[in-house]
Motif scaffolding. Sequence first.
Motif, mmCIF file in Angstrom:
data_model
loop_
_atom_site.group_PDB
_atom_site.id
_atom_site.type_symbol
_atom_site.label_atom_id
_atom_site.label_comp_id
_atom_site.label_asym_id
_atom_site.label_seq_id
_atom_site.Cartn_x
_atom_site.Cartn_y
_atom_site.Cartn_z
ATOM 1 N N GLN A 152 -0.874 -4.827 2.460
ATOM 2 C CA GLN A 152 -2.160 -5.481 2.695
ATOM 3 C C GLN A 152 -2.058 -6.924 2.189
ATOM 4 O OE1 GLN A 152 -5.617 -4.116 0.422
ATOM 5 N NE2 GLN A 152 -6.657 -3.845 2.395
ATOM 6 N N THR A 176 -3.675 -5.726 7.390
ATOM 7 C CA THR A 176 -2.651 -4.749 7.025
ATOM 8 C C THR A 176 -1.443 -4.954 7.934
ATOM 9 O OG1 THR A 176 -4.329 -3.166 6.309
ATOM 10 C CG2 THR A 176 -2.127 -2.312 6.773
ATOM 11 N N ALA A 182 3.175 0.090 4.824
ATOM 12 C CA ALA A 182 2.076 -0.865 4.984
ATOM 13 C C ALA A 182 1.954 -1.785 3.770
ATOM 14 C CB ALA A 182 0.755 -0.134 5.200
ATOM 15 N N THR A 194 -8.662 -10.075 5.332
ATOM 16 C CA THR A 194 -7.682 -9.153 4.765
ATOM 17 C C THR A 194 -7.093 -8.348 5.915
ATOM 18 O OG1 THR A 194 -8.911 -9.041 2.701
ATOM 19 C CG2 THR A 194 -7.325 -7.302 3.112
ATOM 20 N N HIS A 234 1.938 -3.463 9.187
ATOM 21 C CA HIS A 234 2.681 -2.199 9.273
ATOM 22 C C HIS A 234 4.172 -2.518 9.160
ATOM 23 C CE1 HIS A 234 -0.900 0.076 10.133
ATOM 24 N NE2 HIS A 234 -1.259 -0.875 10.993
ATOM 25 N N LEU A 293 0.817 -1.206 0.000
ATOM 26 C CA LEU A 293 0.000 0.000 0.000
ATOM 27 C C LEU A 293 0.857 1.264 0.000
ATOM 28 C CD1 LEU A 293 -2.730 -1.013 2.620
ATOM 29 C CD2 LEU A 293 -2.893 -1.059 0.122
#
Length: 139
Positions: A74, A120, A72, A118, A122, A68
């Motif tokens: 995903q 994310t 990040a 889903t 970091h 992303l």
Amino acid sequence: MTATSSTASDSLPQGRYGRQSDEQADRTLKLVGAVLAVLLLGLVAWLGGSYLMTATKLNGAVPVFNPLSDSAVQAELSVTKDSGTGGTCTIRSQAADGSVVGMLDVPVPKAGTTFVQTVTIHTTARGTTAELMGCTPAK
């Protein structure tokens, strides 16, 4: 021309080459081979059985991921499992140079036989991958 006569016997001198005859040596070799074959089969059976007994009840994959930003990534976590089995799956992200830039532990609920989420991750730098490190069933 002189004729040579063969007066020496065609057999080997007694006591010079060991005591066992060829038949005895063959029998011994067959016995040792059979014992080694049984031991090898036992080892293969034991290793196969221990692998099947310790097989994980959570089987996961990360079929899709998308960077992303520089901080990040995903990822989609897809898990198939036995009903009533929960646990944790660990996903990591790596940079282009192979260094680990992020990790995430995702809890998997006990309900159902499939789980798709889903998430994310970091990251500390731009992540170019997202891969499943493994899933551990809850105790």
